[in-house]
Scaffold this motif. Structure first.
Motif, short mmCIF file in Angstrom:
data_model
loop_
_atom_site.label_atom_id
_atom_site.label_comp_id
_atom_site.label_asym_id
_atom_site.label_seq_id
_atom_site.Cartn_x
_atom_site.Cartn_y
_atom_site.Cartn_z
N VAL A 73 -1.20 4.80 -2.35
CA VAL A 73 -0.29 4.36 -1.29
C VAL A 73 0.69 3.38 -1.91
O VAL A 73 0.29 2.34 -2.45
N LEU A 74 1.97 3.72 -1.84
CA LEU A 74 3.01 2.84 -2.40
C LEU A 74 3.89 2.35 -1.26
O LEU A 74 4.34 3.15 -0.43
N THR A 88 1.15 8.64 -0.84
CA THR A 88 1.81 8.31 0.42
C THR A 88 2.77 7.15 0.14
O THR A 88 2.37 6.15 -0.46
N VAL A 89 4.01 7.33 0.56
CA VAL A 89 5.01 6.29 0.27
C VAL A 89 5.65 5.82 1.56
O VAL A 89 6.02 6.63 2.41
N LEU A 90 5.73 4.51 1.70
CA LEU A 90 6.45 3.91 2.81
C LEU A 90 7.55 3.06 2.19
O LEU A 90 7.26 2.22 1.33
N MET A 91 8.78 3.28 2.62
CA MET A 91 9.89 2.65 1.91
C MET A 91 10.92 2.17 2.93
O MET A 91 11.33 2.93 3.81
N MET A 103 -4.00 7.98 4.41
CA MET A 103 -2.81 7.85 5.26
C MET A 103 -2.73 6.43 5.84
O MET A 103 -3.67 5.65 5.73
N ILE A 104 -1.61 6.16 6.48
CA ILE A 104 -1.41 4.83 7.06
C ILE A 104 -1.35 4.98 8.57
O ILE A 104 -0.63 5.85 9.08
N ALA A 158 -0.19 -0.35 -3.51
CA ALA A 158 0.66 -1.21 -4.34
C ALA A 158 1.94 -1.49 -3.57
O ALA A 158 2.47 -0.61 -2.89
N PHE A 159 2.40 -2.71 -3.68
CA PHE A 159 3.54 -3.14 -2.86
C PHE A 159 4.63 -3.72 -3.75
O PHE A 159 4.36 -4.55 -4.62
#
Lengths: 259, 402
Positions: A156-157, A189-192, A1-2, A80-81
């Motif tokens: 994590v993306l 887990t994706v943060l967008m 998690m972030i 990955a970003f």
């Protein structure tokens, strides 16, 4: 998690982010929204490891960014970003580049080749697979960059405005389906960051709304509805949260008597 | 049935006819030219051309070049490190270091004595130059080439020893018998190193020879993305942000032991040059070079990164010093301070200034190479902002933004 703990940042005199605190549970898709220039890209850059925050810290799977060489490498392997303006090696073919990116993240070769083929098919890039990237259009390059992020198979993306950059409707649909599938599967887990409320509404488990350097709200869509007292769709909730005067301004614009 | 091989372990292929023909042609042309010039002079005014200094020099140069080219040929043709195809074939064969090299040995054999004998006879009998000249040139080129090949095949300890031995030949104090002892020591080290390097065959790194020089970052670390190879084997850059956020960075930081050895070696080279050239003390030059080197280190560390916030930001936040970023300035500053201290010591050292100067150079190098943070640590944990290629001369990288 972030886990983002008390992150503040400024480039010069003007603060960009102030005391940002939030936590993204593992397997969730969180969308970051906010007006232009509010610090979304800076926040994602800090989480992705491009920027060291002036204050505060970021933890990914319990590991603190830039804490030590080994820890940072572990985090990089898990993250990955996709920046809003990625740069691609123009003289390499799409397949070569995707292979190299996958190998960089230690994706097993057979699995990697198969994944690349599926991605190229999904984004309608099969005919460009063996062509130099310079021969692709801007939209195709954006698709290739998205494929580059997905091919890493990182848990994590982080996407900065993935739906912009000249993507055609089929690519938007494909990416939307991919993200929806990822969100439903719950193993990534994706943060967008996105400015398209309709897509966010469909995809995100939670929505982080930034405004004026701070986190204005961080909740599910239902939570945001309760918070604002607005039962409508996300665009209305967002307007109510960030620009409560916008509707009034619009009405004033059209109803103002001509002099 | 055993078939007799035309060449075996103690024999080597002769030099290519082109090289032999070229030597004969040049030597013959020069000799014929002198003869024609001699003939054109009236009989009464003729002099003995063979004894004039210019002609002897030209002949010495031709013979020296021939010996040097032959020495280079011996290494180039027979050392597997010089022939990737030969090395690749050897790798697939059952050859081991205990067996002779199939194409012939790198070490000296009787054919070398024949070639050197011929050149020596020409030098003594016809060219009237020092008969030791061809052998001397051959020896220097051969041993020097083997020294480079030892470095190429990663025989670091032998290279270090040779790094101390070779420049010592310049020192006036080793003229005469000590010089012969020094040469003998060089031969022993080269021979032992060569034998050891063959034992470590196959050299996995030989295939990397096609890799072009990368950025200055590769002085200490090699980003894996820079070494990423396409299916065709060509290296390329993976673009932004994979270049900056690569999960693989090879641990190429200089160890304390290597740093100590390298700094001492550079100090020793400086001493040999200063001592042999009888150079006057130049403390200001050392200070100037130290400042340049400190700036160079800063440039390397600053490549691709920016401070987390600008100067105004420092004042605005009250954080005039950002330890996580400003630590990058400490080592260059320490190197300049070491140079200033060195200048003071050199000026007070009197006649022993060569020792003081070389110690100062070694100390500055030690600080610059070994001072923290290492480039790897800086890139991974420094409190900086990684800059996109737009500000890194992106055209050279052949990258374009989407």
């Amino acid at each position: 998690m972030i886990n983002v703990v008390d992150v503040s940042h400024h480039y010069g005199l003007r603060p960009v982010l102030s005391h940002i605190n939030f936590r993204v549970p593992a397997g969730q898709l969180v969308a970051v929204m906010g007006p232009n220039g509010v610090g979304k890209s800076t926040l994602l850059g800090i989480i992705a490891g491009l920027i060291a925050p002036a204050r505060g810290l970021v933890e990914i799977y319990g590991l603190r960014r830039r804490a030590s060489e080994e820890v940072e490498l572990q985090i990089r392997k898990k993250t990955a970003f996709l920046p809003d303006h990625p740069w691609l090696p123009e003289f390499r073919t799409t397949r070569e580049w995707l292979l190299a990116v996958g190998l960089l993240y230690d994706v097993e070769s057979d699995q990697l080749t198969d994944h690349i083929n599926r991605l190229l098919d999904l984004f309608q890039l099969a005919d460009k697979g063996d062509a130099p990237i310079r021969t692709c259009s801007n939209g195709q390059k954006k698709k290739i960059a998205i494929c580059g992020t997905l091919v890493t198979e990182a848990p994590v993306l982080v996407f900065d405005e993935p739906f912009t950059g000249g993507l055609d409707p089929s690519a938007i649909l494909a990416l939307r389906r991919v993200l929806k599938h990822i969100a439903e599967r719950g193993d990534v887990t994706v943060l967008m960051a996105s400015q398209i409320p309709e897509l966010v509404e469909e995809l995100a488990h939670r929505i982080l709304v930034l405004s004026g350097t701070r986190v204005m709200a961080y909740d599910t869509l239902d939570g945001l509805r309760k918070q604002t007292g607005c039962p409508g769709a996300l665009p209305e909730v967002f307007e109510k949260l960030v620009h409560p005067d916008t509707l009034e301004h619009i009405e004033n614009y059209f109803n103002r008597p001509r002099t | 049935m055993n078939r007799a091989l035309p060449f075996h372990s103690s024999a080597v292929w002769p030099p290519p006819p082109l090289l032999v023909g070229l030597f004969i042609f040049i030597y013959a042309i020069v000799t014929a030219s002198f003869w024609l010039i001699e003939l054109s002079v009236p009989l009464g005014a003729r002099m003995n051309f063979d004894d004039t200094g210019e002609i002897v020099t030209i002949r010495a140069a031709i013979l020296g070049c021939a010996a040097g080219v032959y020495a280079a040929f011996r290494l180039w043709r027979f050392h597997p490190a010089c022939n990737p195809g030969y090395a690749a074939w050897l790798r697939l064969s059952p050859w081991t270091a205990a067996k002779p090299l199939p194409l012939g040995p790198v070490c000296l054999v009787w054919q070398d004595a024949v070639v050197m004998g011929v050149l020596t006879v020409i030098a003594y009998g016809h060219a009237h130059v020092d008969p030791a000249l061809p052998v001397t040139v051959f020896g220097f080129v051969y041993l020097g080439g083997l020294t480079f090949l030892l470095a190429f095949t990663r025989r670091w300890w032998h290279c270090l020893a040779l790094g101390f031995l070779w420049p010592a030949l310049m020192l006036p104090s080793v003229a005469g018998t000590p010089g012969f002892a020094l040469i003998a020591a060089i031969i022993v080290v080269v021979w032992h190193g060569h034998a050891q390097s063959l034992k470590t065959f196959p050299w996995a790194f030989v295939k990397d020879t096609t890799r072009p020089a990368g950025s200055v970052l590769q002085l200490e670390i090699r980003l894996e993305v820079m070494n990423g190879t396409s299916p065709a084997g060509a290296p390329y850059n993976l673009g932004w942000p994979f270049l900056a956020l690569s999960p693989k960075i090879r641990p190429r930081s200089i160890s304390n032991r290597s740093n100590l050895a390298l700094s001492t070696l550079l100090g020793w080279w400086s001493y040999c040059v200063i001592e042999s050239s009888k150079m006057n003390p130049v403390p200001e030059l050392i200070l100037f070079l130290a400042i340049l080197a400190a700036i160079f280190r800063l440039v390397i560390y600053g490549s691709g990164v920016a401070p987390p916030f600008n100067l105004w930001g420092r004042f605005a936040s009250g954080r005039i010093i950002v330890p996580g970023f400003d630590k990058v300035f400490l080592t260059p500053l320490a190197a300049v301070l070491a140079a200033i201290l060195g200048v003071i010591i050199i000026k007070r050292s009197g006649p022993s200034y060569p020792v003081a100067e070389s110690c100062a150079i070694a100390a500055i190098c030690y600080v610059l190479f070994g001072g923290g943070p290492t480039l790897r640590k800086w890139m991974l944990t420094g409190h900086h902002r990684l800059r996109p290629p737009a500000r890194q001369n992106a055209k050279r990288e052949m990258l374009r933004p989407v």
